[in-house]
Design an enzyme around this catalytic site. Structure first.
Site, PDB file in Angstrom:
ATOM      1  N   GLN A  26      -2.081   1.916  -1.916  1.00  0.00           N
ATOM      2  CA  GLN A  26      -2.297   2.911  -0.650  1.00  0.00           C
ATOM      3  C   GLN A  26      -2.855   4.011  -1.327  1.00  0.00           C
ATOM      4  O   GLN A  26      -2.988   4.633  -2.274  1.00  0.00           O
ATOM      5  CB  GLN A  26      -0.784   3.258  -0.251  1.00  0.00           C
ATOM      6  CG  GLN A  26       0.096   2.080   0.543  1.00  0.00           C
ATOM      7  CD  GLN A  26       0.639   0.908  -0.513  1.00  0.00           C
ATOM      8  OE1 GLN A  26       0.944   1.215  -1.621  1.00  0.00           O
ATOM      9  NE2 GLN A  26       0.327  -0.249  -0.098  1.00  0.00           N
TER      10      GLN A  26
ATOM     11  N   SER B 246       5.422  -2.567  -9.283  1.00  0.00           N
ATOM     12  CA  SER B 246       4.083  -1.870  -9.333  1.00  0.00           C
ATOM     13  C   SER B 246       3.467  -1.752 -10.692  1.00  0.00           C
ATOM     14  O   SER B 246       3.176  -2.539 -11.444  1.00  0.00           O
ATOM     15  CB  SER B 246       4.493  -0.400  -8.864  1.00  0.00           C
ATOM     16  OG  SER B 246       4.684  -0.734  -7.331  1.00  0.00           O
TER      17      SER B 246
ATOM     18  N   LYS C 221       4.923  -6.280  -6.270  1.00  0.00           N
ATOM     19  CA  LYS C 221       4.233  -5.417  -5.410  1.00  0.00           C
ATOM     20  C   LYS C 221       2.851  -5.108  -6.049  1.00  0.00           C
ATOM     21  O   LYS C 221       2.586  -4.660  -7.082  1.00  0.00           O
ATOM     22  CB  LYS C 221       5.001  -3.998  -5.623  1.00  0.00           C
ATOM     23  CG  LYS C 221       4.303  -2.675  -4.892  1.00  0.00           C
ATOM     24  CD  LYS C 221       4.422  -2.728  -3.677  1.00  0.00           C
ATOM     25  CE  LYS C 221       3.836  -1.453  -2.707  1.00  0.00           C
ATOM     26  NZ  LYS C 221       2.082  -1.440  -2.933  1.00  0.00           N
TER      27      LYS C 221
END
Length: 477
Positions: free
Chosen positions: A337, A308, A333
């Site tokens: 969201q 991330s 990743k």
């Protein structure tokens, strides 16, 4: 009529524990003026028609099912069912209690084992253990798969249900059954939960070819990370460093605002440091205002536990400034969201965006490849040696295989590392016992096993054996 519009809050965050990116959003109410019917209203009518079917099933169960069912249970089940059809491990419904725990994970500390987890292809997978936590101390590794929690299968659990079972009060014990790549059967670890402080930036001066090199390790990206990074970097620069190593190995992510602030100190405005892509394909680039790069070279250390925000950092430093990435391929990743609060305190965390590297690459499920690939020695990946009864010649087991890997890593030459305890392995054990000044039996009892593990940990902690670090220092030119 009433409409609900999304107002996107600028700060992006990464949920510590799930390895997933999310943005906070809020709902605003507005009143429309009288006007002709729009496509959106037609869509609303269609939604209402579909929900009539849901209501029919709801009433049918309430009135005719053989047992009484709570209405809240049915509503939550319907929401979870809709989200489940997305087959996206990062989109999750959280009831009020879980949502409160979700927010607690963003505090400066929490109680648990200190490991970030995610669901990947239906499997509960460790992204990375946090530095100096119970998870790291028992030897959990990135990509370890958890198959049982306290003896119960994780099958059917969503990410937050599994996470809640792993977390718990300080001093309590959780037992995990683990599958690790390269092992033929699961093994079990018992972990005592502790308070896990989120101390995210560590710095020191290292020497390489007579030069002072700054070293900054970032373990996650939390609220104070960018501030601490700026402060520690200033201290290093006061010492006239000739290069900088940024270590994000095992860093599963954190708040995008933190990595954004860090990048604004390190990359220039010639390319965006990140791009956010909407479902319609529209891309929003984000730029630094920095005009001049640092007067010294930078390398970035990455591994399979870098996810991330760590991948955003690595991608930007490489694609904007051409800095080397040293290590192995990252986690992969690349979605964003948003945590959408509902009226009763519950929320839905829904995947709504992709993030792209400066050059527009989507690294989801692929990761970022290093520019200089370096794997650590094999013994870095060996797991704990649990010996309940002593291992002796002619045995063939997973425990023998682990012991052979440890002996080989220490330079004792067991000959084979396939789990068969032969004469060469016995001689290696005797040599180790002799050096350690413990009874020389050629058998691996619990005391010998403990000494083997301690010796390996000492070797791992010696940075001269950290091949990735040593290469990253040499790569600074």
């Amino acid at each position: 009529m009433k409409k609900r519009w999304l107002a996107i809050i600028a700060a992006f965050s990464f949920f510590i524990g799930a390895g997933g990116t999310y943005t906070g959003i809020k709902w605003l109410d507005s009143r429309d003026q009288d006007r002709p019917e729009t496509k959106e209203e037609n869509d609303t009518s269609m939604i209402s028609a579909h929900l009539e079917k849901v209501e029919q099933v709801y009433r049918l169960i309430q009135e005719a099912y053989v047992e009484k069912v709570e209405s809240e249970q049915l509503v939550q089940g319907a929401i979870q069912g809709m989200i489940g059809t997305l087959k996206d491990p990062y989109s999750v419904y959280m009831d009020k209690e879980t949502a409160e725990q979700f927010n607690e994970h963003l505090d400066s500390s929490f109680e648990g084992i200190g490991a970030q987890v995610t669901i990947e292809n239906g499997k509960l997978v460790i992204v990375a253990p946090i530095k100096n936590t119970p998870a790291e101390k028992v030897g959990l590794k990135p990509r370890d798969q958890i198959i049982k929690i306290n003896g119960e299968s994780i099958e059917g659990l969503d990410l937050y249900e599994a996470t809640n079972k792993i977390r718990g009060e300080k001093g309590t014990v959780v037992t995990l059954d683990i599958i690790r790549k390269g092992t033929s059967k699961p093994f079990q670890v018992e972990i005592t939960r502790e308070e896990v402080p989120i101390l995210t930036v560590f710095s020191e001066i290292k020497e390489s070819d007579g030069k002072k090199i700054g070293y900054l390790e970032i373990t996650s990206f939390s609220e104070g990370t960018a501030r601490d990074f700026r402060k520690e970097l200033a201290k290093l620069e006061e010492k006239k460093i000739k290069g900088l190593v940024i270590d994000v190995r095992g860093n599963p992510g954190g708040m995008l605002s933190s990595v954004e602030e860090i990048l604004q100190q390190l990359v220039t405005d010639k390319k965006p440091y990140i791009q956010i892509e909407e479902r319609n394909g529209n891309k929003s680039p984000y730029f630094s205002s920095l005009k001049q790069r640092k007067p010294y070279p930078i390398t970035v250390l990455i591994d399979e536990g870098s996810a991330s925000a760590s991948e955003i950092l690595a991608g930007a430093l490489n694609e904007v400034e051409g800095y080397h990435l040293v290590g192995v391929r990252t986690f992969g990743k690349g979605t964003v969201q948003q945590a959408i609060p509902l009226e009763d305190g519950s929320n839905v965390k829904l995947t709504m965006f992709k993030w792209l590297t400066p050059e527009g690459n989507w690294i989801h499920d692929k990761g970022i490849e290093p520019t200089i690939e370096v794997a650590q020695p094999e013994y870095y990946y060996a797991h704990s040696l649990n010996v309940e009864k002593q291992l002796v010649r002619d045995m063939n087991s997973e425990e023998v295989k682990i012991a052979q890997q440890l002996l080989a890593g220490l330079g004792y030459g067991p000959g084979r590392t396939d789990g068969y305890f032969d004469g060469q392995t016995e001689r290696a054990v005797k040599a180790f016992q002799s050096v350690e000044k413990i009874p020389v039996t050629g058998k691996i009892d619990p005391k010998t096993a403990a000494r083997l593990e301690a010796a390996i940990m000492k070797r791992i902690e010696d940075e001269r054996n950290d091949l990735q670090l040593q290469v990253s220092l040499k790569a600074l030119k």
